[in-house]
Design a protein around this motif. Structure first.
Motif, PDB file in Angstrom:
ATOM      1  N   ILE A  56      -9.757  25.658  56.451  1.00  0.00           N
ATOM      2  CA  ILE A  56      -9.957  24.747  54.809  1.00  0.00           C
ATOM      3  C   ILE A  56      -8.333  24.840  54.111  1.00  0.00           C
ATOM      4  N   PHE A  57      -8.267  23.374  54.118  1.00  0.00           N
ATOM      5  CA  PHE A  57      -7.456  23.077  52.711  1.00  0.00           C
ATOM      6  C   PHE A  57      -7.231  21.571  52.491  1.00  0.00           C
ATOM      7  N   GLN A  58      -6.717  21.508  51.252  1.00  0.00           N
ATOM      8  CA  GLN A  58      -7.101  20.386  50.347  1.00  0.00           C
ATOM      9  C   GLN A  58      -5.670  18.888  51.060  1.00  0.00           C
ATOM     10  N   ILE A  59      -6.810  17.966  51.488  1.00  0.00           N
ATOM     11  CA  ILE A  59      -5.604  16.822  51.204  1.00  0.00           C
ATOM     12  C   ILE A  59      -5.391  16.228  50.417  1.00  0.00           C
ATOM     13  N   SER A  60      -6.038  15.708  49.648  1.00  0.00           N
ATOM     14  CA  SER A  60      -5.240  15.774  48.048  1.00  0.00           C
ATOM     15  C   SER A  60      -6.379  15.398  47.406  1.00  0.00           C
ATOM     16  N   GLU A  61      -6.095  14.958  46.623  1.00  0.00           N
ATOM     17  CA  GLU A  61      -7.306  15.153  45.218  1.00  0.00           C
ATOM     18  C   GLU A  61      -8.606  14.934  45.820  1.00  0.00           C
ATOM     19  N   GLY A  62      -9.741  15.498  45.095  1.00  0.00           N
ATOM     20  CA  GLY A  62     -10.599  15.833  46.188  1.00  0.00           C
ATOM     21  C   GLY A  62     -11.704  14.968  47.522  1.00  0.00           C
ATOM     22  N   VAL A  63      -9.624  15.413  48.422  1.00  0.00           N
ATOM     23  CA  VAL A  63     -11.115  15.596  49.614  1.00  0.00           C
ATOM     24  C   VAL A  63      -9.835  17.013  50.335  1.00  0.00           C
ATOM     25  N   ILE A 117      -2.560  -1.759  55.735  1.00  0.00           N
ATOM     26  CA  ILE A 117      -3.734  -1.791  55.059  1.00  0.00           C
ATOM     27  C   ILE A 117      -2.494  -0.413  53.501  1.00  0.00           C
ATOM     28  N   ASN A 118      -1.835   0.647  54.330  1.00  0.00           N
ATOM     29  CA  ASN A 118      -1.253   1.359  53.595  1.00  0.00           C
ATOM     30  C   ASN A 118       0.118   0.716  52.429  1.00  0.00           C
ATOM     31  N   GLY A 119      -0.113   0.699  50.995  1.00  0.00           N
ATOM     32  CA  GLY A 119       0.938   0.188  50.208  1.00  0.00           C
ATOM     33  C   GLY A 119       1.319   1.538  49.316  1.00  0.00           C
ATOM     34  N   PRO A 120       1.499   0.804  47.808  1.00  0.00           N
ATOM     35  CA  PRO A 120       2.342   1.748  46.844  1.00  0.00           C
ATOM     36  C   PRO A 120       0.668   2.008  46.038  1.00  0.00           C
ATOM     37  N   ASN A 121       0.432   0.895  45.740  1.00  0.00           N
ATOM     38  CA  ASN A 121      -1.056   0.982  45.055  1.00  0.00           C
ATOM     39  C   ASN A 121      -2.035   1.371  46.500  1.00  0.00           C
ATOM     40  N   SER A 122      -1.637   2.191  47.740  1.00  0.00           N
ATOM     41  CA  SER A 122      -2.850   2.151  48.117  1.00  0.00           C
ATOM     42  C   SER A 122      -2.932   3.134  48.767  1.00  0.00           C
ATOM     43  N   LYS A 123      -2.636   3.972  48.742  1.00  0.00           N
ATOM     44  CA  LYS A 123      -2.355   5.070  49.689  1.00  0.00           C
ATOM     45  C   LYS A 123      -3.207   5.567  50.386  1.00  0.00           C
ATOM     46  N   VAL A 124      -2.967   5.799  51.944  1.00  0.00           N
ATOM     47  CA  VAL A 124      -4.296   6.157  52.619  1.00  0.00           C
ATOM     48  C   VAL A 124      -4.320   7.787  52.831  1.00  0.00           C
ATOM     49  N   VAL A 125      -4.998   8.729  53.123  1.00  0.00           N
ATOM     50  CA  VAL A 125      -5.290   9.535  52.905  1.00  0.00           C
ATOM     51  C   VAL A 125      -5.744  10.307  54.125  1.00  0.00           C
ATOM     52  N   GLY A 264     -17.233   9.963  72.123  1.00  0.00           N
ATOM     53  CA  GLY A 264     -16.619   9.222  73.273  1.00  0.00           C
ATOM     54  C   GLY A 264     -15.355   9.611  72.824  1.00  0.00           C
ATOM     55  N   GLY A 265     -14.403   8.985  73.855  1.00  0.00           N
ATOM     56  CA  GLY A 265     -12.660   8.846  73.577  1.00  0.00           C
ATOM     57  C   GLY A 265     -12.540   8.152  72.510  1.00  0.00           C
ATOM     58  N   SER A 266     -13.333   7.398  71.581  1.00  0.00           N
ATOM     59  CA  SER A 266     -13.257   6.699  70.282  1.00  0.00           C
ATOM     60  C   SER A 266     -13.008   7.814  69.081  1.00  0.00           C
ATOM     61  N   SER A 267     -13.694   9.057  69.434  1.00  0.00           N
ATOM     62  CA  SER A 267     -13.718   9.458  68.191  1.00  0.00           C
ATOM     63  C   SER A 267     -12.732   9.985  67.883  1.00  0.00           C
ATOM     64  N   THR A 268     -11.859   9.245  66.760  1.00  0.00           N
ATOM     65  CA  THR A 268     -10.762  10.140  66.005  1.00  0.00           C
ATOM     66  C   THR A 268     -10.842  10.299  64.230  1.00  0.00           C
ATOM     67  N   PHE A 269      -9.669  11.427  63.955  1.00  0.00           N
ATOM     68  CA  PHE A 269      -9.724  12.319  63.495  1.00  0.00           C
ATOM     69  C   PHE A 269      -8.577  11.803  62.870  1.00  0.00           C
ATOM     70  N   MET A 270      -8.395  11.614  61.692  1.00  0.00           N
ATOM     71  CA  MET A 270      -6.353  11.105  60.982  1.00  0.00           C
ATOM     72  C   MET A 270      -6.693  11.247  59.623  1.00  0.00           C
ATOM     73  N   ILE A 271      -5.749  12.105  59.012  1.00  0.00           N
ATOM     74  CA  ILE A 271      -5.168  12.261  57.913  1.00  0.00           C
ATOM     75  C   ILE A 271      -3.412  11.910  57.952  1.00  0.00           C
ATOM     76  N   LYS A 272      -3.558  12.141  56.197  1.00  0.00           N
ATOM     77  CA  LYS A 272      -1.737  12.049  55.831  1.00  0.00           C
ATOM     78  C   LYS A 272      -2.002  13.568  55.377  1.00  0.00           C
ATOM     79  N   HIS A 273      -0.918  14.211  56.227  1.00  0.00           N
ATOM     80  CA  HIS A 273      -0.869  15.371  56.258  1.00  0.00           C
ATOM     81  C   HIS A 273      -0.085  15.601  54.852  1.00  0.00           C
ATOM     82  N   PRO A 274      -0.948  16.692  53.887  1.00  0.00           N
ATOM     83  CA  PRO A 274      -0.556  16.951  52.930  1.00  0.00           C
ATOM     84  C   PRO A 274       1.262  17.263  53.062  1.00  0.00           C
ATOM     85  N   LEU A 275       2.048  17.848  53.898  1.00  0.00           N
ATOM     86  CA  LEU A 275       3.164  18.629  53.611  1.00  0.00           C
ATOM     87  C   LEU A 275       3.826  18.077  54.791  1.00  0.00           C
ATOM     88  N   ALA A 276       3.741  16.527  54.899  1.00  0.00           N
ATOM     89  CA  ALA A 276       4.691  15.470  55.523  1.00  0.00           C
ATOM     90  C   ALA A 276       4.661  14.392  56.055  1.00  0.00           C
TER      91      ALA A 276
END
Length: 303
Positions: A56-63, A117-125, A264-276
């Motif tokens: 378990i680890f924190q990706i960002s505040e609240g996530v 959609i990612n930008g300075p005011n909308s960081k995708v986490v 199926g092959g669509s299942s995708t789980f993506m994060i903004k890595h907290p260390l990179a």
């Protein structure tokens, strides 16, 4: 002489079996359960026989992310990935993502959608695949609302029966076709889904008994959102589950409403890595690479 040889062979067999047993036990050390979600799933379902690893680890505040490698009750290796997001946090927002952040319909991988959609005011986490779709055109099987515009109100078949929506007041909502018809003009974003798995904190009966890679989304009354991806179609890595089991696991985590979305092959789980500074697909899509899909959900962190 024959008795001596027989005794020697039996002794050798005994020590070989004892040695193999010790080696086998040594290969499966005791694992301390770290994630409360993993403990809840073990306590509340009959799906997990043994946990091999629990992270378990924190990706960002609240996530937070929870990763579990476990042995199913049927004796199969499984890998599960879970997002638990506190959507009461004013810095978090759920947003519907479509290929190239535009219409008409198209297909694009979840990591590639981030770039638009990612930008300075909308960081995708974090991001996860969403509705089933036409694999030729990318048209979603269910409804589509984006940026306060109702773009699609039709449903492809009986399987396309639910939606996850973001209301204009920021609250999240899981509902069925009738509920969408009644509230579509109150939605800022909405994407379709498959069968309802959990409703009013109760499991619903399913007719689909197939075992596949799965993606599910759940909500509870306290404002928590759960994404769950369980990989499949790989015997030594992860074998997949039924949608009934997916609902049981989401309910055990805390979801009082939950739906099945494209798997199926669509299942995708993506994060903004907290260390990179990278967006990382954490699971192993069964195609062997990230599939281009019709739409996705993104958790946005605002300044």
């Amino acid at each position: 002489m024959h008795r001596i040889k027989l005794f020697s062979l039996l002794s050798l067999l005994y020590f070989t079996i004892a040695s193999c047993k010790k080696d086998s036990q040594a290969q499966v050390p005791h694992v301390t359960i770290k994630s409360p979600l993993t403990q809840r799933m073990m306590d509340s379902t009959n799906i997990i026989a043994k946990v091999f690893s629990d992270t378990i680890f924190q990706i960002s505040e609240g996530v937070q992310e929870t990763d579990v490698h476990y042995l199913s009750r049927e004796g199969y290796s499984m890998h599960m990935f879970i997002i638990e997001a506190d959507m009461n946090n004013p810095k978090l927002k759920l947003e519907a993502a479509t290929p190239y952040d535009a219409t008409p319909y198209a297909m694009q991988t979840v990591p590639d959608m981030v770039k638009y959609i990612n930008g300075p005011n909308s960081k995708v986490v974090a991001g996860v695949n969403a509705d089933f779709f036409n694999t030729t055109t990318g048209e979603p099987r269910g409804i589509l609302v984006k940026n306060n515009k109702v773009l699609k109100t039709t449903w492809f078949n009986d399987r396309s029966s639910t939606f996850l929506g973001v209301k204009k007041d920021g609250k999240l909502f899981i509902g069925d076709r009738a509920e969408f018809a009644a509230m579509q003009n109150d939605l800022e974003d909405a994407l379709g889904g498959g069968p309802m798995l959990v409703k009013n904190n109760a499991m619903l009966t399913q007719t689909d008994l197939t075992i596949e890679p799965r993606t599910g989304i759940g909500l509870n009354e306290q404002g928590k959102m759960y994404w769950m991806v369980i990989d499949g179609r790989s015997f030594y890595y992860s074998n997949g589950i039924t949608i009934t089991q997916l609902g049981q696991l989401l309910k055990a985590c805390g979801a009082t409403k939950a739906i099945n979305v494209d798997g199926g092959g669509s299942s995708t789980f993506m994060i903004k890595h907290p260390l990179a500074e990278v967006w990382q697909v954490r699971n192993r899509p069964s195609d062997g690479t990230n599939r281009a899909v019709g739409n996705a959900w993104m958790i946005i962190s605002k300044p």
